[in-house]
Design a protein around this motif. Structure first.
Motif, PDB file in Angstrom:
ATOM      1  N   GLN A 247       0.823  -1.206   0.000  1.00  0.00           N
ATOM      2  CA  GLN A 247       0.000   0.000   0.000  1.00  0.00           C
ATOM      3  C   GLN A 247       0.861   1.263   0.000  1.00  0.00           C
ATOM      4  O   GLN A 247       0.570   2.228  -0.708  1.00  0.00           O
ATOM      5  N   GLU A 248       1.928   1.242   0.767  1.00  0.00           N
ATOM      6  CA  GLU A 248       2.815   2.404   0.816  1.00  0.00           C
ATOM      7  C   GLU A 248       3.484   2.631  -0.539  1.00  0.00           C
ATOM      8  O   GLU A 248       3.628   3.755  -0.994  1.00  0.00           O
ATOM      9  N   ARG A 249       3.880   1.533  -1.191  1.00  0.00           N
ATOM     10  CA  ARG A 249       4.456   1.652  -2.537  1.00  0.00           C
ATOM     11  C   ARG A 249       3.435   2.216  -3.512  1.00  0.00           C
ATOM     12  O   ARG A 249       3.746   3.070  -4.339  1.00  0.00           O
ATOM     13  N   SER A 250       2.210   1.763  -3.408  1.00  0.00           N
ATOM     14  CA  SER A 250       1.145   2.275  -4.260  1.00  0.00           C
ATOM     15  C   SER A 250       0.942   3.771  -4.027  1.00  0.00           C
ATOM     16  O   SER A 250       0.784   4.543  -4.976  1.00  0.00           O
ATOM     17  N   ASN A 251       0.955   4.174  -2.759  1.00  0.00           N
ATOM     18  CA  ASN A 251       0.818   5.603  -2.441  1.00  0.00           C
ATOM     19  C   ASN A 251       1.972   6.398  -3.048  1.00  0.00           C
ATOM     20  O   ASN A 251       1.758   7.487  -3.585  1.00  0.00           O
ATOM     21  N   LEU A 252       3.175   5.855  -2.944  1.00  0.00           N
ATOM     22  CA  LEU A 252       4.343   6.542  -3.497  1.00  0.00           C
ATOM     23  C   LEU A 252       4.232   6.701  -5.003  1.00  0.00           C
ATOM     24  O   LEU A 252       4.503   7.776  -5.540  1.00  0.00           O
ATOM     25  N   THR A 253       3.862   5.622  -5.672  1.00  0.00           N
ATOM     26  CA  THR A 253       3.803   5.692  -7.131  1.00  0.00           C
ATOM     27  C   THR A 253       2.627   6.535  -7.605  1.00  0.00           C
ATOM     28  O   THR A 253       2.704   7.158  -8.654  1.00  0.00           O
ATOM     29  N   THR A 254       1.549   6.580  -6.828  1.00  0.00           N
ATOM     30  CA  THR A 254       0.393   7.392  -7.198  1.00  0.00           C
ATOM     31  C   THR A 254       0.642   8.873  -6.925  1.00  0.00           C
ATOM     32  O   THR A 254       0.389   9.730  -7.768  1.00  0.00           O
ATOM     33  N   LEU A 255       1.133   9.172  -5.738  1.00  0.00           N
ATOM     34  CA  LEU A 255       1.305  10.564  -5.314  1.00  0.00           C
ATOM     35  C   LEU A 255       2.692  11.115  -5.616  1.00  0.00           C
ATOM     36  O   LEU A 255       2.892  12.327  -5.579  1.00  0.00           O
ATOM     37  N   GLY A 256       3.636  10.243  -5.885  1.00  0.00           N
ATOM     38  CA  GLY A 256       4.990  10.672  -6.228  1.00  0.00           C
ATOM     39  C   GLY A 256       5.610  11.539  -5.150  1.00  0.00           C
ATOM     40  O   GLY A 256       5.535  11.237  -3.964  1.00  0.00           O
ATOM     41  N   ALA A 257       6.208  12.621  -5.566  1.00  0.00           N
ATOM     42  CA  ALA A 257       6.944  13.516  -4.671  1.00  0.00           C
ATOM     43  C   ALA A 257       6.048  14.137  -3.612  1.00  0.00           C
ATOM     44  O   ALA A 257       6.531  14.603  -2.591  1.00  0.00           O
ATOM     45  N   TYR A 258       4.749  14.166  -3.842  1.00  0.00           N
ATOM     46  CA  TYR A 258       3.835  14.819  -2.900  1.00  0.00           C
ATOM     47  C   TYR A 258       3.395  13.895  -1.753  1.00  0.00           C
ATOM     48  O   TYR A 258       2.712  14.317  -0.851  1.00  0.00           O
ATOM     49  N   HIS A 259       3.809  12.626  -1.810  1.00  0.00           N
ATOM     50  CA  HIS A 259       3.384  11.639  -0.838  1.00  0.00           C
ATOM     51  C   HIS A 259       3.742  12.008   0.596  1.00  0.00           C
ATOM     52  O   HIS A 259       2.927  11.892   1.500  1.00  0.00           O
ATOM     53  N   LEU A 260       4.968  12.452   0.846  1.00  0.00           N
ATOM     54  CA  LEU A 260       5.434  12.697   2.206  1.00  0.00           C
ATOM     55  C   LEU A 260       5.475  14.172   2.566  1.00  0.00           C
ATOM     56  O   LEU A 260       5.989  14.536   3.607  1.00  0.00           O
ATOM     57  N   SER A 261       4.954  15.012   1.715  1.00  0.00           N
ATOM     58  CA  SER A 261       5.028  16.456   1.998  1.00  0.00           C
ATOM     59  C   SER A 261       4.037  16.878   3.056  1.00  0.00           C
ATOM     60  O   SER A 261       3.141  16.211   3.421  1.00  0.00           O
TER      61      SER A 261
END
Length: 131
Positions: free
Chosen positions: A117-131
């Motif tokens: 799920q975290e990988r999916s979030n990263l690939t979906t949201l890209g650079a904005y995931h952890l902002s």
């Protein structure tokens, strides 16, 4: 294959976590394990010297877009951990993973599903995931 690796690891943690099975024990052991990772990296800098920290404020040109920021950011690390420090850091990361898996077990979560799920979030949201 990777799914099986996570599942096998989580099952092994469940089997061998005996003494510190309380959620309170696992939470504090996880925090302690994470602190030991931090300490292992710090010792690689302060005792061994195989890596150094050279930190300064990043120089970011005006009008830089958010997606370009990573080109101006630094880890502040110079060098690579020596073999001995790599082994110590890896050992401490392993302990941290052990207690992360234990937290997953006690809360009924699947570590592989969380990673997926975290990988999916990263690939979906890209650079904005952890902002």
């Amino acid at each position: 294959m990777h799914d099986k690796c996570c599942l096998d690891f989580q099952a092994a943690v469940d089997q061998y976590l005996i003494r510190h099975r309380s959620i309170l024990d696992v939470l504090t052991k996880y925090q302690e394990a994470t602190a030991r990772v931090n300490r292992a990296v710090a010792k690689a800098v302060t005792e061994c010297g195989c890596i150094t920290v050279q930190a300064s404020r990043p120089q970011i040109p005006p009008n830089t877009t958010y997606s370009e920021l990573r080109h101006f950011m630094s880890s502040h690390l110079s060098g690579q951990p020596c073999t001995a420090c790599q082994e110590i850091i890896a050992k401490e990361l392993g302990h941290s993973l052990f207690y992360l898996a234990a937290l997953c077990n006690l809360t009924g979560l699947n570590l592989h599903d969380i990673v997926r799920q975290e990988r999916s979030n990263l690939t979906t949201l890209g650079a904005y995931h952890l902002s």
